[in-house]
Scaffold this motif. Structure first.
Motif, PDB file in Angstrom:
ATOM      1  N   GLU A  25     -38.014  14.830  41.381  1.00 17.00           N
ATOM      2  CA  GLU A  25     -36.763  14.829  42.143  1.00 17.00           C
ATOM      3  C   GLU A  25     -36.384  13.411  42.564  1.00 17.00           C
ATOM      4  O   GLU A  25     -35.207  13.019  42.481  1.00 17.00           O
ATOM      5  CB  GLU A  25     -36.890  15.731  43.372  1.00 17.00           C
ATOM      6  CG  GLU A  25     -35.606  15.817  44.185  1.00 17.00           C
ATOM      7  CD  GLU A  25     -35.607  16.962  45.167  1.00 17.00           C
ATOM      8  OE1 GLU A  25     -34.972  17.990  44.870  1.00 17.00           O
ATOM      9  OE2 GLU A  25     -36.235  16.820  46.249  1.00 17.00           O
ATOM     10  N   ALA A  31     -33.302  18.473  36.003  1.00 21.65           N
ATOM     11  CA  ALA A  31     -34.139  19.665  36.164  1.00 21.65           C
ATOM     12  C   ALA A  31     -35.584  19.301  35.861  1.00 21.65           C
ATOM     13  O   ALA A  31     -35.869  18.350  35.121  1.00 21.65           O
ATOM     14  CB  ALA A  31     -33.677  20.797  35.248  1.00 21.65           C
ATOM     15  N   ARG A  64     -33.018  19.456  45.655  1.00 20.27           N
ATOM     16  CA  ARG A  64     -31.857  19.179  44.809  1.00 20.27           C
ATOM     17  C   ARG A  64     -32.088  19.504  43.339  1.00 20.27           C
ATOM     18  O   ARG A  64     -31.194  20.013  42.669  1.00 20.27           O
ATOM     19  CB  ARG A  64     -31.467  17.695  44.924  1.00 20.27           C
ATOM     20  CG  ARG A  64     -31.160  17.228  46.320  1.00 20.27           C
ATOM     21  CD  ARG A  64     -30.784  15.749  46.350  1.00 20.27           C
ATOM     22  NE  ARG A  64     -31.775  14.879  45.711  1.00 20.27           N
ATOM     23  CZ  ARG A  64     -32.874  14.443  46.311  1.00 20.27           C
ATOM     24  NH1 ARG A  64     -33.134  14.800  47.566  1.00 20.27           N
ATOM     25  NH2 ARG A  64     -33.723  13.653  45.666  1.00 20.27           N
ATOM     26  N   ARG A  66     -32.956  21.063  39.795  1.00 18.39           N
ATOM     27  CA  ARG A  66     -33.054  22.416  39.256  1.00 18.39           C
ATOM     28  C   ARG A  66     -34.471  22.635  38.729  1.00 18.39           C
ATOM     29  O   ARG A  66     -35.165  21.677  38.350  1.00 18.39           O
ATOM     30  CB  ARG A  66     -32.025  22.648  38.147  1.00 18.39           C
ATOM     31  CG  ARG A  66     -30.592  22.731  38.663  1.00 18.39           C
ATOM     32  CD  ARG A  66     -29.670  23.340  37.626  1.00 18.39           C
ATOM     33  NE  ARG A  66     -30.004  24.716  37.310  1.00 18.39           N
ATOM     34  CZ  ARG A  66     -29.632  25.786  38.050  1.00 18.39           C
ATOM     35  NH1 ARG A  66     -28.907  25.611  39.137  1.00 18.39           N
ATOM     36  NH2 ARG A  66     -29.981  27.003  37.675  1.00 18.39           N
ATOM     37  N   SER A  93     -35.481  29.107  46.069  1.00 19.96           N
ATOM     38  CA  SER A  93     -34.959  27.806  45.658  1.00 19.96           C
ATOM     39  C   SER A  93     -33.497  27.604  46.048  1.00 19.96           C
ATOM     40  O   SER A  93     -32.934  26.535  45.772  1.00 19.96           O
ATOM     41  CB  SER A  93     -35.079  27.652  44.144  1.00 19.96           C
ATOM     42  OG  SER A  93     -34.203  28.553  43.476  1.00 19.96           O
ATOM     43  N   ARG A  96     -31.470  27.484  42.395  1.00 20.98           N
ATOM     44  CA  ARG A  96     -31.694  26.312  41.528  1.00 20.98           C
ATOM     45  C   ARG A  96     -32.489  26.662  40.270  1.00 20.98           C
ATOM     46  O   ARG A  96     -33.028  25.770  39.614  1.00 20.98           O
ATOM     47  CB  ARG A  96     -32.432  25.218  42.314  1.00 20.98           C
ATOM     48  CG  ARG A  96     -31.590  24.560  43.390  1.00 20.98           C
ATOM     49  CD  ARG A  96     -32.338  23.401  44.048  1.00 20.98           C
ATOM     50  NE  ARG A  96     -33.364  23.839  44.970  1.00 20.98           N
ATOM     51  CZ  ARG A  96     -34.612  23.366  45.012  1.00 20.98           C
ATOM     52  NH1 ARG A  96     -35.015  22.462  44.131  1.00 20.98           N
ATOM     53  NH2 ARG A  96     -35.472  23.822  45.895  1.00 20.98           N
ATOM     54  N   GLN A 166     -27.458  32.909  42.505  1.00 15.85           N
ATOM     55  CA  GLN A 166     -26.468  32.518  41.513  1.00 15.85           C
ATOM     56  C   GLN A 166     -25.812  33.785  40.966  1.00 15.85           C
ATOM     57  O   GLN A 166     -26.489  34.735  40.625  1.00 15.85           O
ATOM     58  CB  GLN A 166     -27.128  31.720  40.387  1.00 15.85           C
ATOM     59  CG  GLN A 166     -27.829  30.459  40.878  1.00 15.85           C
ATOM     60  CD  GLN A 166     -28.603  29.765  39.781  1.00 15.85           C
ATOM     61  OE1 GLN A 166     -28.057  28.960  39.043  1.00 15.85           O
ATOM     62  NE2 GLN A 166     -29.893  30.056  39.693  1.00 15.85           N
TER      63      GLN A 166
END
Length: 300
Positions: A25, A31, A64, A66, A93, A96, A166
């Protein structure tokens, strides 16, 4: 073009495992993925941890980047139980997660659960199972209650409330090169994954690989056209480490490699985090420099 990484689940969380995900990250990767296997090839006799618990832990120490699998498969998964784990993981998550998924293959995943005189699934059966697995998983992740019965997989009033963060579900990145798998990409995928052409002749070079991958993209385009899917709106992910190229040799090598594949329409390049004394050995400093500077030099 996006740049991502794969972190193999080979380190104890307290002994470098956590730090790898946090560093991914910090380096700005789009990702960080991991393999979903019971064990894998040359790593069979060493440490190997479970993908879903590892990703859950990674989700808890990042905010942040993925996260996802590259890839999971039906080899030792069932759509009902996998859906429940994925919904939980997507919740932890905060939306993510990307599910990389493929048909699976031969090897430890295909034989570890066999009893008595049971035989591993044939290639045909793996393909048939995959054709059931993906649509059922799609339904399980998109609907509150699912009842379905197929040849290999069934679900009876399987409940998946509250569903994914999502919507309508977390994205699928489907690994496929054959016609039946590519039809699943066109029908259910938000992304397509390739590692290159596994049938590339011994001694073939980077130019041969690039041409072979170009032909894969062309076949995908034909299938998408038949399905009424816009190829340009489908993400295309290249998982490196399985072609004759050496993109981790230097920043310049990466830029040349990524640029050539961007011209084929690839939207994401995935690099293996270096593992000393393995097939994924590379200079950690070069890897990090590529993460920090590679896309800027590419113009991304």
């Amino acid at each position: 073009m996006r740049l991502s990484t794969v972190i193999l689940p080979i380190r104890r969380w307290s002994d470098g495992g956590r730090a790898e995900w946090e560093r991914a990250e910090e380096l700005g990767f789009h990702a960080a993925y991991t393999y979903d296997h019971l064990s894998w090839r040359t790593f069979r006799d060493g440490p190997w941890f479970g993908a879903v618990p590892t990703l859950t832990a990674a989700a808890a120490v990042t905010s942040r980047i993925r996260l996802g699998t590259l890839v999971t498969s039906p080899n030792f998964r069932h759509p009902v139980t996998l859906a429940k784990e994925l919904i939980t993981l997507d919740d932890v998550s905060d939306g993510r997660i990307t599910l990389g998924i493929g048909a699976g293959g031969v090897g430890y995943d295909a034989t570890t659960l066999l009893a008595g005189d049971q035989q591993p699934w044939s290639q045909r059966e793996r393909t048939e199972r995959f054709e059931e697995f993906v649509p059922l998983l799609d339904a399980l992740l998109s609907e509150e209650t699912v009842t379905a019965e197929h040849r290999y997989y069934a679900a009876r009033e399987a409940r998946n409330v509250p569903g994914c963060v999502q919507r309508p579900r977390l994205p699928f990145a489907i690994a496929a090169t054959g016609p039946r798998g590519l039809r699943l990409v066109a029908g259910y995928g938000q992304a397509w994954v390739t590692t290159g052409d596994p049938k590339l002749a011994e001694g073939a070079g980077p130019a041969d690989s690039l041409a072979a991958i170009g032909r894969q993209v062309e076949r995908l385009g034909e299938v998408c056209e038949q399905a009424g899917r816009d190829l340009g709106k489908l993400d295309k992910i290249l998982l490196t480490g399985f072609t004759p190229d050496r993109p981790l040799d230097s920043v310049d090598a990466f830029v040349d490699f990524a640029g050539a594949h961007a011209e084929l329409g690839f939207t994401e390049i995935v690099l293996h985090a270096p593992i000393p004394d393995s097939v994924f050995a590379a200079d950690q400093a070069v890897f990090e420099k590529i993460a920090l500077e590679g896309l800027a030099q590419l113009g991304g």
